[in-house]
Motif scaffolding. Structure first.
Motif, mmCIF file in Angstrom:
data_model
loop_
_atom_site.group_PDB
_atom_site.id
_atom_site.type_symbol
_atom_site.label_atom_id
_atom_site.label_comp_id
_atom_site.label_asym_id
_atom_site.label_seq_id
_atom_site.Cartn_x
_atom_site.Cartn_y
_atom_site.Cartn_z
ATOM 1 N N LEU A 67 25.977 -32.306 33.729
ATOM 2 C CA LEU A 67 25.000 -33.046 34.520
ATOM 3 C C LEU A 67 23.828 -32.162 34.929
ATOM 4 C CD1 LEU A 67 27.435 -34.935 36.930
ATOM 5 C CD2 LEU A 67 26.616 -35.657 34.669
ATOM 6 N N GLY A 68 24.093 -30.859 35.022
ATOM 7 C CA GLY A 68 23.049 -29.924 35.417
ATOM 8 C C GLY A 68 23.579 -28.509 35.390
ATOM 9 N N PHE A 69 22.660 -27.554 35.525
ATOM 10 C CA PHE A 69 23.063 -26.143 35.577
ATOM 11 C C PHE A 69 22.074 -25.351 36.404
ATOM 12 C CE2 PHE A 69 20.501 -26.415 31.658
ATOM 13 C CZ PHE A 69 19.624 -25.351 31.816
ATOM 14 N N ALA A 70 22.542 -24.191 36.859
ATOM 15 C CA ALA A 70 21.693 -23.279 37.622
ATOM 16 C C ALA A 70 22.163 -21.856 37.365
ATOM 17 C CB ALA A 70 21.762 -23.594 39.113
ATOM 18 N N ALA A 71 21.211 -20.914 37.370
ATOM 19 C CA ALA A 71 21.532 -19.509 37.133
ATOM 20 C C ALA A 71 20.753 -18.628 38.096
ATOM 21 C CB ALA A 71 21.212 -19.123 35.691
ATOM 22 N N LEU A 72 21.469 -17.694 38.726
ATOM 23 C CA LEU A 72 20.876 -16.786 39.696
ATOM 24 C C LEU A 72 21.124 -15.346 39.260
ATOM 25 C CD1 LEU A 72 19.574 -16.579 42.636
ATOM 26 C CD2 LEU A 72 21.918 -16.138 43.402
ATOM 27 N N LYS A 73 20.056 -14.543 39.271
ATOM 28 C CA LYS A 73 20.188 -13.111 39.022
ATOM 29 C C LYS A 73 20.595 -12.436 40.329
ATOM 30 C CE LYS A 73 16.746 -12.728 35.339
ATOM 31 N NZ LYS A 73 15.554 -11.997 34.882
ATOM 32 N N LEU A 74 21.265 -11.304 40.225
ATOM 33 C CA LEU A 74 21.684 -10.582 41.427
ATOM 34 C C LEU A 74 20.508 -10.067 42.247
ATOM 35 C CD1 LEU A 74 24.911 -8.694 40.312
ATOM 36 C CD2 LEU A 74 24.692 -10.607 41.901
ATOM 37 N N SER A 75 19.323 -10.042 41.655
ATOM 38 C CA SER A 75 18.117 -9.660 42.391
ATOM 39 C C SER A 75 17.681 -10.753 43.363
ATOM 40 C CB SER A 75 16.977 -9.397 41.404
ATOM 41 O OG SER A 75 16.638 -10.610 40.728
#
Length: 154
Positions: free
Chosen positions: A68-76
């Motif tokens: 349905l959806g996605f999200a990605a976060l860098k450790l920065s």
């Protein structure tokens, strides 16, 4: 019932399709056909998605084996991507994904989330407490306008 889970390499075809179809339909109201075409084409390289999955906090919202959806976060603290399937807009999926991203950021002592978001997505993020740092013109093979946004986490 919607589930959240980590993305895996097996999800790449579905992620690529969601990314492409969402940009080509949802973002058409704010960008030209040439702009959305260039933008959508940026998601074709599987190795880029592999890198995101391996190196970032990359989660999917899923129901009945449909992404349905996605999200990605860098450790920065950089929110690298967040997309909701074109057929599931306005159903709370982006809010749920963002909540999970922010919870993870707090766990990792990330004090601020920064992102570059489309004209289309900017009102959503403003409602969630994100402030516009600047309007910018980016070149992705063609020039387009987006916003650099930020939210300091409490």
């Amino acid at each position: 019932m919607m589930d959240i889970r980590f993305a895996t390499q097996k999800d790449i075809p579905g992620i690529k399709e969601l990314y492409r179809s969402t940009i080509l339909s949802v973002n058409m109201k704010d960008y030209t056909p040439e702009q959305v075409g260039c933008w959508a084409a940026r998601g074709e390289e599987a190795s880029v998605w592999e890198e995101h999955i391996n190196e970032q906090y990359f989660i999917l919202a899923e129901e009945n084996n449909t992404i349905l959806g996605f999200a990605a976060l860098k450790l920065s603290g950089y929110l690298n991507s967040m997309f909701v399937h074109k057929d599931y807009q306005g159903m709370g999926i982006a809010s749920f994904l963002l909540k999970k991203i922010e919870e993870y950021a707090r766990l990792k002592d990330i004090s601020e989330i920064i992102a570059d978001v489309s004209i289309t997505a900017q009102p959503f993020f403003s409602k969630k407490g994100y402030v516009i740092l600047e309007q910018q013109t980016v070149c992705i093979g063609i020039s387009m306008t987006n916003y650099k946004i930020s939210r300091v986490l409490s």
